[in-house]
Design an enzyme around this catalytic site. Sequence first.
Site, PDB file in Angstrom:
ATOM      1  N   LEU A 116      85.317  77.049 124.251  1.00  0.00           N
ATOM      2  CA  LEU A 116      85.263  76.730 125.681  1.00  0.00           C
ATOM      3  C   LEU A 116      84.251  77.653 126.373  1.00  0.00           C
ATOM      4  O   LEU A 116      83.784  78.616 125.790  1.00  0.00           O
ATOM      5  CB  LEU A 116      86.654  76.912 126.302  1.00  0.00           C
ATOM      6  CG  LEU A 116      87.782  76.068 125.683  1.00  0.00           C
ATOM      7  CD1 LEU A 116      89.113  76.386 126.355  1.00  0.00           C
ATOM      8  CD2 LEU A 116      87.478  74.576 125.806  1.00  0.00           C
ATOM      9  N   THR A 118      77.719  76.374 128.712  1.00  0.00           N
ATOM     10  CA  THR A 118      76.435  77.057 128.563  1.00  0.00           C
ATOM     11  C   THR A 118      76.590  78.533 128.901  1.00  0.00           C
ATOM     12  O   THR A 118      76.135  79.416 128.169  1.00  0.00           O
ATOM     13  CB  THR A 118      75.406  76.437 129.545  1.00  0.00           C
ATOM     14  OG1 THR A 118      75.339  75.041 129.317  1.00  0.00           O
ATOM     15  CG2 THR A 118      74.037  77.061 129.381  1.00  0.00           C
ATOM     16  N   LYS A 158      72.986  88.433 129.013  1.00  0.00           N
ATOM     17  CA  LYS A 158      73.231  89.752 129.602  1.00  0.00           C
ATOM     18  C   LYS A 158      73.574  90.785 128.532  1.00  0.00           C
ATOM     19  O   LYS A 158      73.240  91.963 128.652  1.00  0.00           O
ATOM     20  CB  LYS A 158      74.355  89.681 130.646  1.00  0.00           C
ATOM     21  CG  LYS A 158      73.811  89.449 132.050  1.00  0.00           C
ATOM     22  CD  LYS A 158      73.430  88.035 132.380  1.00  0.00           C
ATOM     23  CE  LYS A 158      72.009  87.682 132.445  1.00  0.00           C
ATOM     24  NZ  LYS A 158      71.732  86.283 132.754  1.00  0.00           N
ATOM     25  N   GLY A 188      77.472  69.772 132.897  1.00  0.00           N
ATOM     26  CA  GLY A 188      76.441  70.801 132.859  1.00  0.00           C
ATOM     27  C   GLY A 188      75.021  70.333 132.637  1.00  0.00           C
ATOM     28  O   GLY A 188      74.610  69.259 133.089  1.00  0.00           O
ATOM     29  N   ILE A 242      64.845  82.378 133.157  1.00  0.00           N
ATOM     30  CA  ILE A 242      65.050  82.530 131.712  1.00  0.00           C
ATOM     31  C   ILE A 242      63.851  83.222 131.072  1.00  0.00           C
ATOM     32  O   ILE A 242      64.000  84.163 130.292  1.00  0.00           O
ATOM     33  CB  ILE A 242      65.293  81.150 131.051  1.00  0.00           C
ATOM     34  CG1 ILE A 242      66.656  80.610 131.510  1.00  0.00           C
ATOM     35  CG2 ILE A 242      65.216  81.240 129.525  1.00  0.00           C
ATOM     36  CD1 ILE A 242      67.049  79.281 130.916  1.00  0.00           C
ATOM     37  N   GLU A 255      63.942  86.991 132.018  1.00  0.00           N
ATOM     38  CA  GLU A 255      65.047  87.766 131.415  1.00  0.00           C
ATOM     39  C   GLU A 255      64.825  87.917 129.907  1.00  0.00           C
ATOM     40  O   GLU A 255      64.879  89.027 129.370  1.00  0.00           O
ATOM     41  CB  GLU A 255      66.391  87.083 131.687  1.00  0.00           C
ATOM     42  CG  GLU A 255      66.832  87.214 133.141  1.00  0.00           C
ATOM     43  CD  GLU A 255      68.237  86.677 133.436  1.00  0.00           C
ATOM     44  OE1 GLU A 255      68.676  86.807 134.573  1.00  0.00           O
ATOM     45  OE2 GLU A 255      68.902  86.118 132.525  1.00  0.00           O
ATOM     46  N   LEU A 303      73.578  77.436 138.824  1.00  0.00           N
ATOM     47  CA  LEU A 303      74.128  78.779 138.696  1.00  0.00           C
ATOM     48  C   LEU A 303      75.614  78.699 138.394  1.00  0.00           C
ATOM     49  O   LEU A 303      76.324  77.834 138.934  1.00  0.00           O
ATOM     50  CB  LEU A 303      73.932  79.559 139.999  1.00  0.00           C
ATOM     51  CG  LEU A 303      72.485  79.846 140.394  1.00  0.00           C
ATOM     52  CD1 LEU A 303      72.410  80.467 141.776  1.00  0.00           C
ATOM     53  CD2 LEU A 303      71.830  80.765 139.356  1.00  0.00           C
ATOM     54  N   HIS A 337      78.065  80.671 139.306  1.00  0.00           N
ATOM     55  CA  HIS A 337      78.981  80.909 140.435  1.00  0.00           C
ATOM     56  C   HIS A 337      78.960  79.746 141.420  1.00  0.00           C
ATOM     57  O   HIS A 337      79.933  79.509 142.131  1.00  0.00           O
ATOM     58  CB  HIS A 337      78.706  82.249 141.128  1.00  0.00           C
ATOM     59  CG  HIS A 337      77.259  82.553 141.342  1.00  0.00           C
ATOM     60  ND1 HIS A 337      76.416  82.918 140.321  1.00  0.00           N
ATOM     61  CD2 HIS A 337      76.498  82.536 142.450  1.00  0.00           C
ATOM     62  CE1 HIS A 337      75.206  83.118 140.804  1.00  0.00           C
ATOM     63  NE2 HIS A 337      75.236  82.894 142.098  1.00  0.00           N
ATOM     64  N   HIS A 397      77.326 108.288 150.209  1.00  0.00           N
ATOM     65  CA  HIS A 397      76.120 109.004 149.814  1.00  0.00           C
ATOM     66  C   HIS A 397      76.413 109.850 148.582  1.00  0.00           C
ATOM     67  O   HIS A 397      77.440 110.507 148.549  1.00  0.00           O
ATOM     68  CB  HIS A 397      75.642 109.925 150.939  1.00  0.00           C
ATOM     69  CG  HIS A 397      74.482 110.781 150.543  1.00  0.00           C
ATOM     70  ND1 HIS A 397      73.209 110.285 150.418  1.00  0.00           N
ATOM     71  CD2 HIS A 397      74.425 112.101 150.196  1.00  0.00           C
ATOM     72  CE1 HIS A 397      72.393 111.267 150.041  1.00  0.00           C
ATOM     73  NE2 HIS A 397      73.118 112.375 149.897  1.00  0.00           N
TER      74      HIS A 397
END
Length: 466
Positions: A38, A41, A51, A144, A184, A187, A319, A321, A444
Amino acid sequence: MNSYDVAIIGSGPGGYVAAIRCAQLGMKTAIIEKYSTLGGTCLNVGCIPSKAMLSSSHHYEEATKHFADHGIEIPGDIKVNLEKMIARKQAVVDQTTGGIDFLMKKNKIDVYEGLGSFKDATHIKIEGKDAGEIEAKKIIIATGSKPSSLPFITLDKERIITSTEALELKEIPKHMIIIGGGVIGLELGQVYRRLGAEVTVIEYMDRILPTMDAGLSKELNKVFKKSKCKMMLSHKVKSVERKGDEVIVKAENKKGELVEFKGDYCLVSVGRRPYTDGLNAEAAGVKINDRGQVEVNDYLQTSASNIYAIGDVIKGAMLAHKAEEEGVFVAETMAGQKPHIDYNLIPGVVYTWPEVAAVGKTEEELKADNVEYKVGQFPFRALGRARASGDIDGFVKILADKTTDEVLGVHMIGARCADLIAEAVTAMEFRASAEDISRMSHAHPTFAEAVKEAALAATEDRALHV
Ligand code: FAD
Ligand code: NAD
């Protein structure tokens, strides 16, 4: 025949998130996935493995180029074990997709492995391991996308490859030619450049990342050039040919001259296409437009009223998200709720180093819309935290309405921008002004101080540390 309130075709971040939300809302839910794992992509051949490779190659670059600056000396040669790096990537993928199996069980969602195709608007045939037929009152298409290519390219998947093969290479290329300076290409180009490959990026437009703010394209292009990637902008690829282990790419430059590039691998990263192969959408009365996308209305409902579609297979940014938000949106709409997505506030991130992240309008868009705006920009090199870690490249740029000071767009390139952009999204969701951001305390020393400083610069041109 098993009957459901909702059946979802495709288990990417759109599909599996929709399934969880449907189950949370009390619907009897099934999900159908043609592959044995599952996650679609994103989890299998997209976000997560890329990543993992970006992180591994970043560590290698730090060790070979930057550890010495920090007084860390490693005796002997530092070597890459690509096989191990790829095995680690796969372990990360396996763990992540396994997590989705757990979530399906936890939420009592029935999982069917096999290709789903419509028999009619309420029946889905499944071909594969769990062959059969199920019935559902409502159906969500979440099938997708797949890599697209150019008509004259034959993707042999050995030397002329897509991102999927680039995540599985058996050797570090000597010279990787990349067609397309989009997300792509950049990256994965950075991954293999760090590992020692010569990299040439051939981009059709006059800048990389052509849909992002031009300031970000320019800055990232500089970083790539500094790392000795060849950046061939305004080059239109005309042919790609394989001769033995060599790939020859010919592209036309601005002057109309044909330029030849020779490499051992060619990554084709010119975008992705919505995927509806084998779905038999017509049988359910679901319309597909000429761009191959499933056509939807504002409720993400297709031309068949009980069938919805989400994610890469419909219009909009491809994307993970965005697909997730749409999954939740559809589940809640079906449950009678009134959810909302502001597409202008879906952030875009490129996970190179420095990271590139943006939300809202670009300067180019504001100009085209005749909106009067102010710009506040702050460079990371002026931050103590950036100097302490040695990550001084980049800036944060805030665009605010000239009259109201409302933040209209935030564009950033630098260390940890992928995470910093969340503050900009929050601010814009609450329709904050640049002054609002500038008056909030930012710890900071952090990279986030660049956001506050850029807001100060946008409000009254009074950044504190430049
Ligand atoms: P998908 O994830 O494509 O899932 C669709 C699923 O449906 C697939 O598993 C497919 O097998 C299945 N399916 C299709 N047809 C059928 C059928 N008829 N029956 C059964 N199953 C079917 N996005 C980000 O936001 N961040 C990133 O960092 C990022 N990195 C990426 C890196 C790469 C290399 C690539 C290729 C993509 C990346 N993306 C990233 C994009 C992201 O992966 C997609 O936007 C996202 O996966 C789309 O989700 P989806 O649910 O719409 O479809
Ligand atoms: P993209 O649309 O980001 O980039 C494609 C690039 O190829 C563009 O710059 C385009 O101008 C160029 N191009 C097109 N035709 C060309 C030609 N003939 N010659 C030279 N250049 C040409 O597509 P992608 O990089 O393939 O990524 C596909 C999708 O996957 C994107 O929509 C992206 O959103 C998604 N993705 C997202 C992430 C992320 O969020 N970090 C990472 C990877 C992929």
